[in-house]
Design a protein around this motif. Structure first.
Motif, PDB file in Angstrom:
ATOM      1  N   ALA A 290       0.812  -1.217   0.000  1.00  0.00           N
ATOM      2  CA  ALA A 290       0.000   0.000   0.000  1.00  0.00           C
ATOM      3  C   ALA A 290       0.843   1.263   0.000  1.00  0.00           C
ATOM      4  CB  ALA A 290      -0.943  -0.018   1.202  1.00  0.00           C
ATOM      5  N   TYR A 291       1.963   1.239   0.700  1.00  0.00           N
ATOM      6  CA  TYR A 291       2.868   2.388   0.754  1.00  0.00           C
ATOM      7  C   TYR A 291       3.365   2.736  -0.651  1.00  0.00           C
ATOM      8  CZ  TYR A 291       7.017   4.933   2.598  1.00  0.00           C
ATOM      9  OH  TYR A 291       7.987   5.847   2.898  1.00  0.00           O
ATOM     10  N   ARG A 292       3.798   1.714  -1.353  1.00  0.00           N
ATOM     11  CA  ARG A 292       4.261   1.905  -2.738  1.00  0.00           C
ATOM     12  C   ARG A 292       3.125   2.358  -3.631  1.00  0.00           C
ATOM     13  NH1 ARG A 292       2.404  -0.271  -7.733  1.00  0.00           N
ATOM     14  NH2 ARG A 292       4.126  -0.481  -9.183  1.00  0.00           N
ATOM     15  N   ASP A 293       1.951   1.750  -3.493  1.00  0.00           N
ATOM     16  CA  ASP A 293       0.824   2.091  -4.357  1.00  0.00           C
ATOM     17  C   ASP A 293       0.387   3.541  -4.156  1.00  0.00           C
ATOM     18  OD1 ASP A 293       0.912  -0.501  -5.259  1.00  0.00           O
ATOM     19  OD2 ASP A 293      -0.809  -1.186  -4.072  1.00  0.00           O
ATOM     20  N   ALA A 294       0.405   4.014  -2.903  1.00  0.00           N
ATOM     21  CA  ALA A 294       0.000   5.386  -2.623  1.00  0.00           C
ATOM     22  C   ALA A 294       0.978   6.388  -3.236  1.00  0.00           C
ATOM     23  CB  ALA A 294      -0.111   5.604  -1.116  1.00  0.00           C
ATOM     24  N   ILE A 295       2.273   6.127  -3.089  1.00  0.00           N
ATOM     25  CA  ILE A 295       3.282   7.031  -3.637  1.00  0.00           C
ATOM     26  C   ILE A 295       3.225   7.043  -5.164  1.00  0.00           C
ATOM     27  CG2 ILE A 295       5.770   7.419  -3.883  1.00  0.00           C
ATOM     28  CD1 ILE A 295       6.084   6.474  -0.985  1.00  0.00           C
ATOM     29  N   HIS A 296       3.068   5.880  -5.764  1.00  0.00           N
ATOM     30  CA  HIS A 296       2.976   5.819  -7.221  1.00  0.00           C
ATOM     31  C   HIS A 296       1.706   6.507  -7.717  1.00  0.00           C
ATOM     32  CE1 HIS A 296       6.111   2.505  -8.283  1.00  0.00           C
ATOM     33  NE2 HIS A 296       6.536   3.316  -7.329  1.00  0.00           N
ATOM     34  N   HIS A 297       0.624   6.432  -6.937  1.00  0.00           N
ATOM     35  CA  HIS A 297      -0.604   7.154  -7.275  1.00  0.00           C
ATOM     36  C   HIS A 297      -0.327   8.656  -7.356  1.00  0.00           C
ATOM     37  CE1 HIS A 297      -4.848   8.411  -7.116  1.00  0.00           C
ATOM     38  NE2 HIS A 297      -4.518   9.211  -6.111  1.00  0.00           N
ATOM     39  N   PHE A 298       0.407   9.179  -6.383  1.00  0.00           N
ATOM     40  CA  PHE A 298       0.751  10.602  -6.420  1.00  0.00           C
ATOM     41  C   PHE A 298       1.565  10.935  -7.673  1.00  0.00           C
ATOM     42  CE2 PHE A 298       4.244  13.605  -5.822  1.00  0.00           C
ATOM     43  CZ  PHE A 298       3.518  14.783  -5.730  1.00  0.00           C
TER      44      PHE A 298
END
Length: 338
Positions: A290-298
């Motif tokens: 989730a940490y990676r997914d959130a940053i990549h979303h940004f």
């Protein structure tokens, strides 16, 4: 919904402000994005970004003209000045939670961001935890929200060894900010009044002037209530650094989310543990979770102009709720968020 960026869009040049634990985590994840490039860091180099230029501070980094976005991973109370300066420089902003630790700082940050028209997001990454995202989709099945409970408790390792600025924050700012964002998102509602209590003792005895624990009772505009518990004095022998649990009761059902055990158990001669993997993990050498997914979303939003899932206004509300909670703990009275 996040749309993958078109291949014709330019790579996003990113500067990292804050070279501690979270700065290293952001750098590792950003380095794995195919259309992001870490071009600058503030104060000291990061092993995860050896090619990045090092500037003495965020002002010099922003003035360099080498970044399109900044990732702000400074201690909680230092976020606002960097956000305002980045917005005024026309630079997109990813900031660690909490957004800010005062309503005044939140307001000037939001104003600067909206005036500049830059993309900005606070990294409330729990919205990308699969179970929590699924809970959001299932909320209509349990009917109108009635009562919720969210705890996030850390081991004492966090305020005594992991961060050197525990006396400049509290367990509620550090931990409950995640849960307040999550529950307000699940409820699709706003907090209108809080009553909070704080307990001082163990950490104060160790020379760290911060509460051992806080509990916040919140009343929402729609009539639902929720309790947010945070503490960071669990013994370091606890099998996970974080004990995280959420339940939401509706008029027609209940959703429970227990993240203490995340599908793997590990026993060695030293300890028995439940390694965490929902937020941060590495799969075959590639960051995931989730940490990676959130940053990549940004990154994708900054490149395409899409609006991030987490708005700066909702993050400002989390700050207002927590500021009211700390005032309530100080006065012993209910307080309405600003």
């Amino acid at each position: 919904m996040t749309h993958l960026p078109k291949l014709s869009l330019p790579r996003l040049r990113i500067g990292i402000v804050g070279a501690g634990i979270m700065g290293r985590g952001h750098a590792e994840v950003l380095a794995a994005h195919p259309y992001a490039e870490i071009t600058a860091v503030a104060r000291r180099p990061l092993d995860q970004a050896p090619q990045a230029a090092v500037y003495p501070g965020y002002q010099e980094l922003l003035a360099s003209g080498t970044v399109d976005a900044v990732s702000i991973t400074t201690p909680d109370h230092l976020h606002a000045d960097v956000m305002v300066a980045a917005a005024e420089a026309g630079v997109h902003i990813l900031v660690e939670k909490p957004f800010t630790t005062t309503v005044e700082d939140a307001d000037r940050s939001v104003a600067a961001i909206r005036q500049a028209g830059v993309t900005a997001m606070c990294l409330f990454n729990h919205r990308w935890v699969p179970a929590y995202a699924q809970a959001k989709e299932q909320m209509p099945l349990i009917g109108e929200p009635v009562v919720g409970y969210a705890r996030k408790d850390d081991t004492i390792h966090v305020p005594t060894e992991m961060i050197g600025w525990a006396d400049r924050t509290t367990c509620a700012w550090f931990l409950s900010s995640h849960d307040i964002d999550l529950v307000t998102w699940l409820y699709d509602d706003r907090v209108v009044e809080v009553f909070a209590t704080a307990r001082y003792g163990k950490l104060r005895g160790l020379g760290i002037e911060t509460p051992d624990a806080m509990q916040i009772q919140a009343r929402f505009a729609g009539g639902a209530v929720a309790t947010f518990e945070s503490a960071w004095i669990y013994p370091s022998t606890f099998p996970t650094m974080v004990d995280s649990y959420v339940t939401v009761v509706g008029e027609s059902g209940v959703i429970q989310l227990d993240r203490q055990k995340e599908n793997i158990q590990l026993a060695t001669e030293q300890a028995y543990s439940y390694p965490r993997n929902m937020l941060q993990r590495v799969v075959h050498g590639v960051p995931a979770g989730a940490y990676r997914d959130a940053i990549h979303h940004f990154v994708d939003c900054a490149r395409t102009g899409a609006e991030p899932l987490v708005s700066v206004e909702s993050s400002r509300h989390v700050t207002a709720v927590l500021a009211a909670a700390h005032e309530s703990a100080r006065t012993g009275l209910p307080v309405k968020p600003a």
